[in-house]
Scaffold this motif. Structure first.
Motif, PDB file in Angstrom:
ATOM      1  N   VAL A   1      -3.623   4.303   7.530  1.00  9.73           N
ATOM      2  CA  VAL A   1      -4.000   2.275   6.463  1.00  9.73           C
ATOM      3  C   VAL A   1      -3.515   1.749   7.823  1.00  9.73           C
ATOM      4  O   VAL A   1      -2.776   2.054   8.162  1.00  9.73           O
ATOM      5  CB  VAL A   1      -3.502   1.865   5.659  1.00  9.73           C
ATOM      6  CG1 VAL A   1      -4.127   0.775   4.926  1.00  9.73           C
ATOM      7  CG2 VAL A   1      -3.973   3.103   4.507  1.00  9.73           C
TER       8      VAL A   1
ATOM      9  N   CYS B   1       0.866  -1.510   0.252  1.00  8.76           N
ATOM     10  CA  CYS B   1      -0.123  -0.254  -0.100  1.00  8.76           C
ATOM     11  C   CYS B   1       0.999   1.231  -0.146  1.00  8.76           C
ATOM     12  O   CYS B   1       0.311   2.235  -0.463  1.00  8.76           O
ATOM     13  CB  CYS B   1      -0.893   0.286   1.110  1.00  8.76           C
ATOM     14  SG  CYS B   1      -2.117   1.468   1.163  1.00  8.76           S
TER      15      CYS B   1
ATOM     16  N   THR C   1     -15.353  -3.306   7.359  1.00 14.64           N
ATOM     17  CA  THR C   1     -14.720  -2.193   7.366  1.00 14.64           C
ATOM     18  C   THR C   1     -16.876  -2.530   5.625  1.00 14.64           C
ATOM     19  O   THR C   1     -16.892  -2.694   6.188  1.00 14.64           O
ATOM     20  CB  THR C   1     -13.797  -2.386   5.909  1.00 14.64           C
ATOM     21  OG1 THR C   1     -14.254  -3.517   5.593  1.00 14.64           O
ATOM     22  CG2 THR C   1     -12.656  -2.975   6.811  1.00 14.64           C
TER      23      THR C   1
ATOM     24  N   GLN D   1     -15.395   0.315   0.328  1.00 16.33           N
ATOM     25  CA  GLN D   1     -13.941   1.135   0.571  1.00 16.33           C
ATOM     26  C   GLN D   1     -13.450   0.727   1.505  1.00 16.33           C
ATOM     27  O   GLN D   1     -11.722   1.644   1.283  1.00 16.33           O
ATOM     28  CB  GLN D   1     -14.263   2.849   0.655  1.00 16.33           C
ATOM     29  CG  GLN D   1     -15.401   3.514  -0.859  1.00 16.33           C
ATOM     30  CD  GLN D   1     -15.254   4.354  -0.892  1.00 16.33           C
ATOM     31  OE1 GLN D   1     -14.407   5.466  -0.742  1.00 16.33           O
ATOM     32  NE2 GLN D   1     -16.428   4.517  -1.302  1.00 16.33           N
ATOM     33  N   LEU D   2     -13.169  -0.148   2.132  1.00 17.42           N
ATOM     34  CA  LEU D   2     -12.351  -0.686   3.553  1.00 17.42           C
ATOM     35  C   LEU D   2     -12.137  -0.041   4.499  1.00 17.42           C
ATOM     36  O   LEU D   2     -10.959   0.409   5.365  1.00 17.42           O
ATOM     37  CB  LEU D   2     -10.971  -1.604   2.591  1.00 17.42           C
ATOM     38  CG  LEU D   2     -11.250  -2.161   1.944  1.00 17.42           C
ATOM     39  CD1 LEU D   2      -9.888  -2.724   1.691  1.00 17.42           C
ATOM     40  CD2 LEU D   2     -12.537  -4.105   1.891  1.00 17.42           C
ATOM     41  N   ARG D   3     -12.973   1.550   4.836  1.00 18.45           N
ATOM     42  CA  ARG D   3     -12.872   1.812   5.908  1.00 18.45           C
ATOM     43  C   ARG D   3     -13.864   0.985   7.209  1.00 18.45           C
ATOM     44  O   ARG D   3     -14.843   0.903   7.295  1.00 18.45           O
ATOM     45  CB  ARG D   3     -13.506   2.956   5.418  1.00 18.45           C
ATOM     46  CG  ARG D   3     -12.915   4.390   4.755  1.00 18.45           C
ATOM     47  CD  ARG D   3     -13.539   5.072   3.784  1.00 18.45           C
ATOM     48  NE  ARG D   3     -15.106   4.892   3.641  1.00 18.45           N
ATOM     49  CZ  ARG D   3     -16.110   6.172   3.554  1.00 18.45           C
ATOM     50  NH1 ARG D   3     -16.017   7.423   2.992  1.00 18.45           N
ATOM     51  NH2 ARG D   3     -17.780   5.389   3.237  1.00 18.45           N
TER      52      ARG D   3
ATOM     53  N   THR E   1     -18.119   5.489  11.023  1.00 21.55           N
ATOM     54  CA  THR E   1     -17.159   5.181  10.175  1.00 21.55           C
ATOM     55  C   THR E   1     -16.386   6.127   9.754  1.00 21.55           C
ATOM     56  O   THR E   1     -16.508   6.982   9.998  1.00 21.55           O
ATOM     57  CB  THR E   1     -18.039   5.245   8.436  1.00 21.55           C
ATOM     58  OG1 THR E   1     -18.859   4.020   8.202  1.00 21.55           O
ATOM     59  CG2 THR E   1     -16.728   5.201   6.949  1.00 21.55           C
TER      60      THR E   1
ATOM     61  N   TYR F   1      -8.070   3.446   6.905  1.00 21.59           N
ATOM     62  CA  TYR F   1      -8.756   1.705   6.821  1.00 21.59           C
ATOM     63  C   TYR F   1      -8.416   1.194   7.149  1.00 21.59           C
ATOM     64  O   TYR F   1      -7.308   1.093   7.388  1.00 21.59           O
ATOM     65  CB  TYR F   1      -8.349   2.161   4.843  1.00 21.59           C
ATOM     66  CG  TYR F   1      -8.529   3.218   4.020  1.00 21.59           C
ATOM     67  CD1 TYR F   1      -9.736   2.737   3.057  1.00 21.59           C
ATOM     68  CD2 TYR F   1      -8.325   4.868   3.837  1.00 21.59           C
ATOM     69  CE1 TYR F   1     -10.076   4.174   2.379  1.00 21.59           C
ATOM     70  CE2 TYR F   1      -8.892   5.724   3.856  1.00 21.59           C
ATOM     71  CZ  TYR F   1      -9.675   5.714   2.372  1.00 21.59           C
ATOM     72  OH  TYR F   1     -10.387   6.599   1.656  1.00 21.59           O
TER      73      TYR F   1
ATOM     74  N   VAL G   1      -6.977  -0.150  -1.729  1.00 29.28           N
ATOM     75  CA  VAL G   1      -7.487   1.124  -1.116  1.00 29.28           C
ATOM     76  C   VAL G   1      -5.582   2.470  -1.657  1.00 29.28           C
ATOM     77  O   VAL G   1      -6.588   3.142  -1.526  1.00 29.28           O
ATOM     78  CB  VAL G   1      -6.809   0.878   0.328  1.00 29.28           C
ATOM     79  CG1 VAL G   1      -6.466   1.776   1.632  1.00 29.28           C
ATOM     80  CG2 VAL G   1      -8.051  -0.125   0.662  1.00 29.28           C
TER      81      VAL G   1
ATOM     82  N   SER H   1      -6.087  -6.240  -1.176  1.00 32.39           N
ATOM     83  CA  SER H   1      -6.105  -5.154  -0.290  1.00 32.39           C
ATOM     84  C   SER H   1      -5.886  -3.649  -0.344  1.00 32.39           C
ATOM     85  O   SER H   1      -6.156  -2.744  -1.162  1.00 32.39           O
ATOM     86  CB  SER H   1      -7.642  -5.485   0.868  1.00 32.39           C
ATOM     87  OG  SER H   1      -5.848  -5.787   1.588  1.00 32.39           O
TER      88      SER H   1
ATOM     89  N   HIS I   1      -4.369  10.826   5.112  1.00 33.95           N
ATOM     90  CA  HIS I   1      -5.244   8.835   5.302  1.00 33.95           C
ATOM     91  C   HIS I   1      -4.482   8.460   6.167  1.00 33.95           C
ATOM     92  O   HIS I   1      -3.348   8.432   6.402  1.00 33.95           O
ATOM     93  CB  HIS I   1      -5.080   8.643   4.312  1.00 33.95           C
ATOM     94  CG  HIS I   1      -5.783   9.575   3.090  1.00 33.95           C
ATOM     95  ND1 HIS I   1      -5.610  10.282   2.429  1.00 33.95           N
ATOM     96  CD2 HIS I   1      -7.362   9.591   3.072  1.00 33.95           C
ATOM     97  CE1 HIS I   1      -6.212  11.503   1.781  1.00 33.95           C
ATOM     98  NE2 HIS I   1      -7.298  10.133   1.652  1.00 33.95           N
TER      99      HIS I   1
END
Ligand SMILES: Cc1cc2nc3c(=O)[nH]c(=O)nc-3n(C[C@H](O)[C@H](O)[C@H](O)COP(=O)(O)OP(=O)(O)OC[C@H]3O[C@@H](n4cnc5c(N)ncnc54)[C@H](O)[C@@H]3O)c2cc1C
Length: 408
Positions: free
Chosen positions: A302, A17, A356, A359-361, A368, A373, A401, A397, A300
């Motif tokens: 992750v 990622c 999640t 959007q895998l948040r 949310t 993520y 993301v 994944s 952001h």
């Protein structure tokens, strides 16, 4: 300290990622507390188990709706798989694998296992391609690779597999201390001339073989010793993973980290993210055990913290929880129902993970978090051993993301 993106966890999913983000010029930080499961990897990533004649799309369509692949969207998966493969190539790995179908590899126990993407030096084949006469090479005194076991499994498949034992002076010296005779230490001595001498010893025994299989103990820092070994052998050859630690896995961990740093990424190792500040439905900053009051801020975040094995999830007698923020976790039943006493059965705890959206948040107390993520084994909904979607979930994944973040 302000970053564009902060990735918590520096295993396969966190690194892929972060590299995808850093390749787009984003200012990224990885904070990682310890060894990732890459250090135990076979050198192959599993995407999903398929039946005879089935492709990935058919197998994915049979997965439950809450599986990460289904959340990401089946139509996106071929493109994401291709992105993973090309990202690995850009990081310096020679990979093999069809974008739509599995090939086979050989496990340290001699079993055949379906897999998606393999380092080119590792065994990879379609079943009908395996030649009849196979020589499995053992290094004298090395306990984490059982050539006889592997050869006997191959013989049960109707092949003519034999074994031989080889050594060089340097491997004999390692035997003085049995606890030192491990894959990573063996790999440290196999460079240049040592590789050539071992190859000579193998060649002397390989006259009747069509394929030579060796333990994957070559190339800890770079692939050169592994390539050199294969080049010096008189017959086609490939490596089989050994028991842990995994030399190709350690190399993948190191080279992916180097790739991230070469793109301008910042990597803090041996530190644990232990909390964070949430405001207006967004994660604003995180803090770590070693950095006291310092707040690491980003646009952001992750979470790539892995599952129970890496402490991304924890459990008490009463609950399963995510230890950094207390994110919402999906699990069912009480303690006694989390595992099956039959160790070979599907284990319910393996599909536990953080909740999640598509959007895998992640979410906290049902809300949310707009900019946070989860990727990799931390995700809920996959039963990785049963469906054979271990490295695939982590890799796909991760790039999914990164794409979502890059689009913002
Ligand atoms: C022994 C073993 C062998 C495996 N072999 C294979 C294989 O051959 N092929 C395959 O496809 N899959 C394999 N897997 C599955 C493997 O888990 C995935 O392929 C993938 O590597 C997982 O990557 P990940 O990034 O999701 O998690 P992990 O590899 O678990 O990485 C998570 C990282 O996050 C860090 N972390 C956790 N919490 C924090 C925190 N609070 N702060 C900072 N850092 C944190 C951890 O220290 C770790 O470095 C294997 C798994 C195991 C356990």
């Amino acid at each position: 300290m302000k970053y564009d993106d902060i990735i918590i966890g520096g295993g396969l999913s966190g690194l892929l990622c972060a590299i995808s983000l850093a390749e787009k010029g984003r200012k990224c930080l990885i904070i990682s507390q310890g060894q990732s499961t890459l250090n135990f990897s076979s050198g192959s990533f599993e995407f999903i188990n398929t039946r005879e004649g089935e492709d990935f799309a058919q197998a994915v369509s049979a997965l439950p709706a809450l599986h990460p692949y289904r959340k990401i969207g089946a139509e996106r998966l071929p493109r994401l798989r291709a992105s993973v493969a090309s990202l690995m190539e850009r990081a310096g790995f020679k990979m093999v694998g069809d974008n739509d179908r599995n090939h086979w590899r050989i496990t340290p126990f001699g079993a055949l296992k379906q897999t998606w993407l393999s380092l080119a030096e590792m065994t990879h084949f379609q079943k009908e391609e395996l030649p009849k006469r196979i020589l499995v090479v053992d290094i004298r005194g090395y306990m984490d690779f059982n050539a006889s076991f592997i050869a006997s499994s191959l013989c049960q498949m109707g092949l003519q597999a034999t074994t031989c034992e080889v050594y060089v002076l340097e491997t004999e010296r390692l035997r003085d201390n049995a606890s030192e005779f491990r894959s990573a230490n063996i790999a440290r001595i196999f460079n240049g001339y040592t590789v050539d001498r071992l190859a000579c010893a193998v060649n002397e025994q390989a006259e009747n073989a069509d394929l030579i299989l060796l333990p994957a103990v070559f190339g800890l820092e770079k692939e050169e010793p592994a390539c050199r070994m294969l080049e010096k052998l008189s017959k086609p050859a490939a490596f089989i993973p050994t028991m842990s630690p995994s030399v190709p896995g350690i190399r993948m961990q190191r080279l992916l980290k180097q790739r991230f740093i070469s793109l301008g990424g910042m990597f803090i190792s041996a530190d644990t993210v232990c909390g964070g500040e949430v405001a207006d439905g967004r994660l604003v900053s995180v803090r770590t055990l070693n950095h006291g009051d310092t707040r690491f801020e980003a646009d952001h975040f992750v979470f790539a913290c892995g599952s129970f094995f890496s402490n991304g999830l924890k459990a008490t007698q009463d609950k399963v929880y995510e230890p950094v923020l207390g994110l919402d976790v999906e699990y069912e039943g009480s303690h006694g129902e989390w595992f099956d006493p039959d160790v070979f059965a599907e284990q319910p705890y393996m599909s536990f993970g953080v909740r999640t959206d598509n959007q895998l948040r992640v979410s906290l107390n049902g809300q949310t978090l707009e900019n946070a993520y989860a990727v990799g084994q931390l995700l809920s909904g996959a039963s990785p051993i049963k469906s054979g979607c271990t490295g695939g979930v982590s890799a796909v994944s991760a790039v999914y993301v990164a794409e979502l973040i890059n689009q913002q």
